[in-house]
Scaffold this motif. Structure first.
Motif, PDB file in Angstrom:
ATOM      1  N   LEU A   1       0.828  -1.123  -0.112  1.00  0.00           N
ATOM      2  CA  LEU A   1      -0.030  -0.047   0.012  1.00  0.00           C
ATOM      3  C   LEU A   1       0.778   1.157   0.071  1.00  0.00           C
ATOM      4  O   LEU A   1       0.365   2.296  -0.487  1.00  0.00           O
ATOM      5  CB  LEU A   1      -0.793   0.143   1.063  1.00  0.00           C
ATOM      6  CG  LEU A   1      -1.919  -1.123   1.203  1.00  0.00           C
ATOM      7  CD1 LEU A   1      -2.819  -1.143   2.392  1.00  0.00           C
ATOM      8  CD2 LEU A   1      -3.000  -1.198   0.140  1.00  0.00           C
ATOM      9  N   LYS A   2       1.884   1.104   0.353  1.00  0.00           N
ATOM     10  CA  LYS A   2       2.826   2.370   0.568  1.00  0.00           C
ATOM     11  C   LYS A   2       3.038   3.269  -0.949  1.00  0.00           C
ATOM     12  O   LYS A   2       2.607   4.354  -0.725  1.00  0.00           O
ATOM     13  CB  LYS A   2       4.204   2.162   1.070  1.00  0.00           C
ATOM     14  CG  LYS A   2       4.204   2.251   2.736  1.00  0.00           C
ATOM     15  CD  LYS A   2       5.594   2.740   3.068  1.00  0.00           C
ATOM     16  CE  LYS A   2       5.301   3.475   4.324  1.00  0.00           C
ATOM     17  NZ  LYS A   2       5.049   2.794   5.593  1.00  0.00           N
TER      18      LYS A   2
ATOM     19  N   GLY B   1      -0.529   8.459   1.658  1.00  0.00           N
ATOM     20  CA  GLY B   1      -1.813   9.012   1.950  1.00  0.00           C
ATOM     21  C   GLY B   1      -2.482   8.235   2.933  1.00  0.00           C
ATOM     22  O   GLY B   1      -2.272   7.228   3.596  1.00  0.00           O
ATOM     23  N   ASP B   2      -3.555   9.098   3.678  1.00  0.00           N
ATOM     24  CA  ASP B   2      -4.226   8.501   4.726  1.00  0.00           C
ATOM     25  C   ASP B   2      -5.285   7.687   4.218  1.00  0.00           C
ATOM     26  O   ASP B   2      -5.677   7.504   3.036  1.00  0.00           O
ATOM     27  CB  ASP B   2      -5.267   9.584   5.137  1.00  0.00           C
ATOM     28  CG  ASP B   2      -4.334  10.612   6.205  1.00  0.00           C
ATOM     29  OD1 ASP B   2      -3.203  10.479   6.486  1.00  0.00           O
ATOM     30  OD2 ASP B   2      -4.999  11.835   6.488  1.00  0.00           O
TER      31      ASP B   2
ATOM     32  N   ALA C   1      -1.481  -2.052  12.350  1.00  0.00           N
ATOM     33  CA  ALA C   1      -0.442  -2.013  11.186  1.00  0.00           C
ATOM     34  C   ALA C   1       0.180  -0.374  11.063  1.00  0.00           C
ATOM     35  O   ALA C   1      -0.501   0.379  11.618  1.00  0.00           O
ATOM     36  CB  ALA C   1      -1.540  -2.190   9.729  1.00  0.00           C
ATOM     37  N   ARG C   2       1.367  -0.872  10.672  1.00  0.00           N
ATOM     38  CA  ARG C   2       2.113   0.541  10.613  1.00  0.00           C
ATOM     39  C   ARG C   2       1.854   1.250   9.331  1.00  0.00           C
ATOM     40  O   ARG C   2       2.814   1.258   8.565  1.00  0.00           O
ATOM     41  CB  ARG C   2       3.607   0.452  10.921  1.00  0.00           C
ATOM     42  CG  ARG C   2       4.090  -0.427  12.187  1.00  0.00           C
ATOM     43  CD  ARG C   2       4.127   0.684  13.093  1.00  0.00           C
ATOM     44  NE  ARG C   2       4.069  -0.095  14.511  1.00  0.00           N
ATOM     45  CZ  ARG C   2       4.351   0.474  15.749  1.00  0.00           C
ATOM     46  NH1 ARG C   2       4.820   1.644  15.773  1.00  0.00           N
ATOM     47  NH2 ARG C   2       4.407  -0.362  16.890  1.00  0.00           N
ATOM     48  N   LEU C   3       0.639   1.855   9.227  1.00  0.00           N
ATOM     49  CA  LEU C   3       0.318   2.471   8.083  1.00  0.00           C
ATOM     50  C   LEU C   3      -0.667   3.733   8.464  1.00  0.00           C
ATOM     51  O   LEU C   3      -1.091   3.845   9.823  1.00  0.00           O
ATOM     52  CB  LEU C   3      -0.854   1.581   7.116  1.00  0.00           C
ATOM     53  CG  LEU C   3      -0.192   0.481   6.587  1.00  0.00           C
ATOM     54  CD1 LEU C   3      -1.451  -0.612   6.385  1.00  0.00           C
ATOM     55  CD2 LEU C   3       0.488   0.816   5.456  1.00  0.00           C
ATOM     56  N   ASN C   4      -0.729   4.517   7.602  1.00  0.00           N
ATOM     57  CA  ASN C   4      -1.777   5.830   8.160  1.00  0.00           C
ATOM     58  C   ASN C   4      -3.171   5.489   7.809  1.00  0.00           C
ATOM     59  O   ASN C   4      -3.960   6.205   7.417  1.00  0.00           O
ATOM     60  CB  ASN C   4      -1.252   6.852   7.059  1.00  0.00           C
ATOM     61  CG  ASN C   4       0.126   7.336   7.004  1.00  0.00           C
ATOM     62  OD1 ASN C   4       0.841   6.993   7.937  1.00  0.00           O
ATOM     63  ND2 ASN C   4       0.385   7.806   5.730  1.00  0.00           N
TER      64      ASN C   4
ATOM     65  N   HIS D   1      -1.510   7.623  17.956  1.00  0.00           N
ATOM     66  CA  HIS D   1      -0.027   7.143  18.244  1.00  0.00           C
ATOM     67  C   HIS D   1      -0.107   5.650  18.004  1.00  0.00           C
ATOM     68  O   HIS D   1      -0.899   4.776  18.133  1.00  0.00           O
ATOM     69  CB  HIS D   1      -0.013   7.369  20.029  1.00  0.00           C
ATOM     70  CG  HIS D   1      -0.956   6.402  20.726  1.00  0.00           C
ATOM     71  ND1 HIS D   1      -2.209   6.902  20.992  1.00  0.00           N
ATOM     72  CD2 HIS D   1      -0.738   5.047  21.157  1.00  0.00           C
ATOM     73  CE1 HIS D   1      -2.867   5.922  21.573  1.00  0.00           C
ATOM     74  NE2 HIS D   1      -2.108   4.824  21.685  1.00  0.00           N
ATOM     75  N   HIS D   2       1.352   5.222  17.849  1.00  0.00           N
ATOM     76  CA  HIS D   2       1.718   3.903  17.817  1.00  0.00           C
ATOM     77  C   HIS D   2       2.749   3.804  18.914  1.00  0.00           C
ATOM     78  O   HIS D   2       3.741   4.780  18.602  1.00  0.00           O
ATOM     79  CB  HIS D   2       2.283   3.460  16.426  1.00  0.00           C
ATOM     80  CG  HIS D   2       0.977   2.901  15.786  1.00  0.00           C
ATOM     81  ND1 HIS D   2       0.415   1.559  16.163  1.00  0.00           N
ATOM     82  CD2 HIS D   2       0.529   3.054  14.600  1.00  0.00           C
ATOM     83  CE1 HIS D   2      -0.602   1.352  15.301  1.00  0.00           C
ATOM     84  NE2 HIS D   2      -0.645   2.156  14.407  1.00  0.00           N
ATOM     85  N   THR D   3       2.889   2.986  19.708  1.00  0.00           N
ATOM     86  CA  THR D   3       3.903   3.000  20.632  1.00  0.00           C
ATOM     87  C   THR D   3       4.687   1.886  20.633  1.00  0.00           C
ATOM     88  O   THR D   3       4.489   0.834  20.137  1.00  0.00           O
ATOM     89  CB  THR D   3       3.464   3.337  22.187  1.00  0.00           C
ATOM     90  OG1 THR D   3       2.868   2.108  22.536  1.00  0.00           O
ATOM     91  CG2 THR D   3       2.469   4.415  22.353  1.00  0.00           C
ATOM     92  N   GLU D   4       6.058   1.888  21.272  1.00  0.00           N
ATOM     93  CA  GLU D   4       6.836   0.560  21.360  1.00  0.00           C
ATOM     94  C   GLU D   4       6.177  -0.413  22.414  1.00  0.00           C
ATOM     95  O   GLU D   4       6.468  -1.539  22.187  1.00  0.00           O
ATOM     96  CB  GLU D   4       8.142   1.130  21.751  1.00  0.00           C
ATOM     97  CG  GLU D   4       8.968   1.967  20.827  1.00  0.00           C
ATOM     98  CD  GLU D   4       9.133   1.378  19.585  1.00  0.00           C
ATOM     99  OE1 GLU D   4       9.424   0.217  19.226  1.00  0.00           O
ATOM    100  OE2 GLU D   4       8.945   2.021  18.364  1.00  0.00           O
TER     101      GLU D   4
END
Ligand code: SAM
Length: 286
Positions: free
Chosen positions: A111-112, A118-119, A141-144, A211-214
Motif C-alpha cells: 500500500l505504501k 496518503g491517509d 498496522a504501521r500504516l496511516n 499514536h503507535h507506541t513501542e
C-alpha cells in the motif's frame, strides 16, 4: 461498471456465469441491499481519499468505494470471485484487486506506493470467521489508517464498543480501545444478505488514535493475561499469567491504585497501561 451487483438476480447470474457458489468456509454472505452498501461507503471513506477493502466478494461495497475514493485496494481470497471482480470492474482504473488472504498480506509493501503514503480509510463487510484477527491486524498496522468501518456480527460489535464495567466488556474491547475509539453505527438484518447468515450484523467504526507506541505488545500481553480467567481477580491473574508472587502482585496493584479485589472487566485502558508499565517497564517480569 454497469451492472448492479446488489441485485439478487444479478448475484445469481454472476454465480452461474463464473461457476461459483457461496462458500461457508470463507464467510461468504453477499450484501444484496444497495442502500446499506451506500451507507457503509459514505460513513467509511471521505470523497477523494484512499480506501482499503477486505473481502470485496462480487463488489457490492467496492462499486461505491470506487465511485468515492481516489484509489481502492481490495483483498479477496477466492479465485472465482477475483475472476468475476476483474471483469465487472474492468474499467475502474482506480481499483487494484489483490488475490490474497488478507491475513497474510504485506500491507506496508502493497500500500505504501499504491496510496503514496496518503491517509487510509478501511471499509469491509468482514468474513465473520476472522473478524478479530482482521481488526487487530488493521489497528496494529504501521500504516496511516485513519478510520476503520466494518460490518461484523452484531454481538461482536457490541463487545468491541462496550465500556468498562458493562456485561459485554472484555479483552477485545480493551485491546481495540488502546488503538482506536469504537462507535456503533447501525444494525443490519439477515435479509440484506445472500445467503442469509444465522446472525444479525452491525456496522461499526473505529476512529484511530494517532499514536503507535513501542509498548503496544506489552499492553496486549497485559490485557490477555488479566482476562485469562475472567471470573478471577486481577491479582489472581497477575500471579497465574505472569508468575508473580502474592507480594509482587499486591505491590503492582498498590502502585497503580487498583483495588486488590478488582476484576479485569472493571479496568479502563489507562488502568491496563499503568499495569503494563509496572510489569514490563519496571521489570517485574522478564
Ligand atoms: N464485500 C462483499 C459483500 O459485501 O457482498 C462480500 C462480503 S463476504 C461477508 C466476505 C468476503 O471476504 C468474501 O468475498 C470472502 O471470499 C472474502 N474473504 C474471506 N476470507 C478472506 C481472507 N482471509 N482474505 C481476503 N478475503 C477473504
Amino acid at each position: 461498471m454497469k451492472i448492479n451487483v446488489t441485485s439478487p438476480k444479478v448475484v445469481k447470474e454472476l454465480m452461474d456465469r463464473y461457476s461459483i457458489a457461496p462458500l461457508k468456509r470463507y464467510g461468504q454472505n453477499f450484501l444484496i441491499d444497495g442502500n446499506i452498501a451506500g451507507k457503509i461507503a459514505a460513513a467509511a471513506v471521505p470523497e477523494g481519499a484512499c480506501a482499503l477493502e477486505i473481502g470485496p466478494g462480487l463488489g457490492a461495497l467496492t462499486a461505491r468505494l470506487a465511485d468515492r475514493a481516489k484509489a481502492v485496494a481490495a483483498y479477496e481470497i477466492d479465485a472465482g470471485l477475483v475472476r468475476a471482480l476483474k471483469d465487472t470492474f474492468s474499467d475502474a482504473h482506480n481499483l487494484t484487486i489483490f488475490h490474497q488472504d488478507f491475513l497474510k498480506a504485506d500491507l506496508e509493501k502493497d500500500l505504501k506506493t499504491l496510496f503514496n503514503d496518503g491517509d487510509i480509510y478501511v471499509a469491509a463487510n468482514l468474513p465473520y470467521y476472522i473478524t478479530s484477527p482482521c481488526i487487530m491486524n488493521l489497528v496494529t498496522a504501521r500504516l496511516n489508517i485513519k478510520r476503520i468501518t466494518v460490518m461484523i456480527q452484531k454481538e461482536v460489535a457490541e463487545r468491541i464498543c462496550a465500556a468498562p464495567g458493562s456485561r459485554d466488556y472484555g479483552a477485545i474491547s480493551a485491546a481495540v480501545s488502546f488503538f482506536a475509539i469504537p462507535r456503533m453505527l447501525f444494525a443490519v438484518t439477515p435479509a440484506c444478505f445472500y445467503p442469509k447468515p444465522d446472525v444479525h450484523s452491525a456496522v461499526m467504526t473505529l476512529e484511530m488514535k494517532t499514536h503507535h507506541t513501542e509498548n503496544e505488545k506489552d499492553y496486549l500481553k497485559t490485557v490477555k493475561g488479566l482476562f485469562a480467567k475472567r471470573r478471577k481477580t486481577v491479582k489472581s491473574n497477575l500471579r497465574q499469567s505472569f508468575g508473580l508472587s502474592m507480594d509482587e502482585a499486591d505491590a503492582v496493584l498498590k502502585k497503580v491504585g487498583i483495588d486488590e479485589n478488582a476484576r479485569a472487566e472493571m479496568l479502563s485502558v489507562s488502568d491496563f497501561i499503568k499495569i503494563s508499565q509496572e510489569l514490563f517497564d519496571n521489570s517485574k517480569i522478564l
